[in-house]
Design an enzyme around this catalytic site. Structure first.
Site, short mmCIF file in Angstrom:
data_model
loop_
_atom_site.label_atom_id
_atom_site.label_comp_id
_atom_site.label_asym_id
_atom_site.label_seq_id
_atom_site.Cartn_x
_atom_site.Cartn_y
_atom_site.Cartn_z
N ASP A 140 -21.36 61.62 -38.32
CA ASP A 140 -20.62 60.44 -37.89
C ASP A 140 -21.54 59.56 -37.05
OD1 ASP A 140 -18.90 58.59 -36.72
OD2 ASP A 140 -17.42 60.07 -36.10
N VAL A 141 -21.80 58.33 -37.50
CA VAL A 141 -22.71 57.45 -36.76
C VAL A 141 -22.17 57.06 -35.39
CG1 VAL A 141 -23.88 56.54 -38.80
CG2 VAL A 141 -21.91 55.33 -37.87
N ASP A 176 -23.48 60.12 -43.77
CA ASP A 176 -22.11 59.91 -44.24
C ASP A 176 -21.18 60.96 -43.66
OD1 ASP A 176 -19.73 59.55 -46.04
OD2 ASP A 176 -21.12 58.22 -47.08
N LYS A 186 -22.06 45.76 -43.93
CA LYS A 186 -20.90 45.19 -44.62
C LYS A 186 -19.80 44.95 -43.59
CE LYS A 186 -18.12 47.94 -46.93
NZ LYS A 186 -17.62 48.80 -47.99
N ASP A 207 -23.02 50.41 -45.40
CA ASP A 207 -21.93 50.06 -46.31
C ASP A 207 -20.66 50.79 -45.87
OD1 ASP A 207 -20.91 48.72 -48.58
OD2 ASP A 207 -21.06 50.56 -49.76
#
Length: 152
Positions: free
Chosen positions: A35-36, A18, A100, A60
């Protein structure tokens, strides 16, 4: 990780990633802030995962809303596609991907990409989601990344 005392209890490793700080939760490991969309995060994930691979990638995440529905939708699809692009490095063959999104014009693009790399792809609208909400989830199962698939 120790096996649970109850043999019917689920066993696994949970890793959360996250941008914001997450308070510790028993049974879970967190990389935050992380950070992805940053390639260094993928490397950190691989270092933490037992065996270097995951059975499930569940997302999500959502961008900060601007109030412009189309822009917010495009930004979320972009985040999902970025996460999908690291799937070959992280997800086990046969694995599952859940993300999502908000229904919109770019949803088909994400769905096409998912069908290239997973045997089954479907759209799920959780019962907890308000009926007027455009929030939906793509559930992709049986990961089989095709050779020659171009990362985006």
């Amino acid at each position: 990780m120790r096996p649970p005392a109850d043999p019917s209890s689920p066993v696994g490793f949970v890793l959360g990633v996250d941008l914001l700080h997450i308070f510790p939760l028993e049974g879970a490991t967190f990389l935050c802030p992380a950070d992805v969309t940053d390639p260094r995060t993928s490397q950190r994930i691989l270092e933490v995962l037992p065996g270097g691979r995951a059975d499930v990638i569940l997302s999500d995440m959502a961008p900060n809303a601007t109030g412009f529905r189309d822009l917010d939708h495009d930004r979320l699809i972009s985040l999902c596609l970025t996460l999908l692009s690291v799937t070959p490095d992280i997800l086990q063959p046969g694995g599952t991907f859940l993300c999502k999104t908000w229904a919109g014009s770019q949803s088909r693009r994400l769905q096409r990409r998912l069908t290239e790399e997973f045997q089954n792809v479907r759209i799920i609208k959780p019962e907890a989601s308000r009926k007027e909400s455009s929030e939906v989830y793509f559930l992709a199962t049986q990961y089989h990344r095709r050779k020659g698939t171009v990362k985006q």
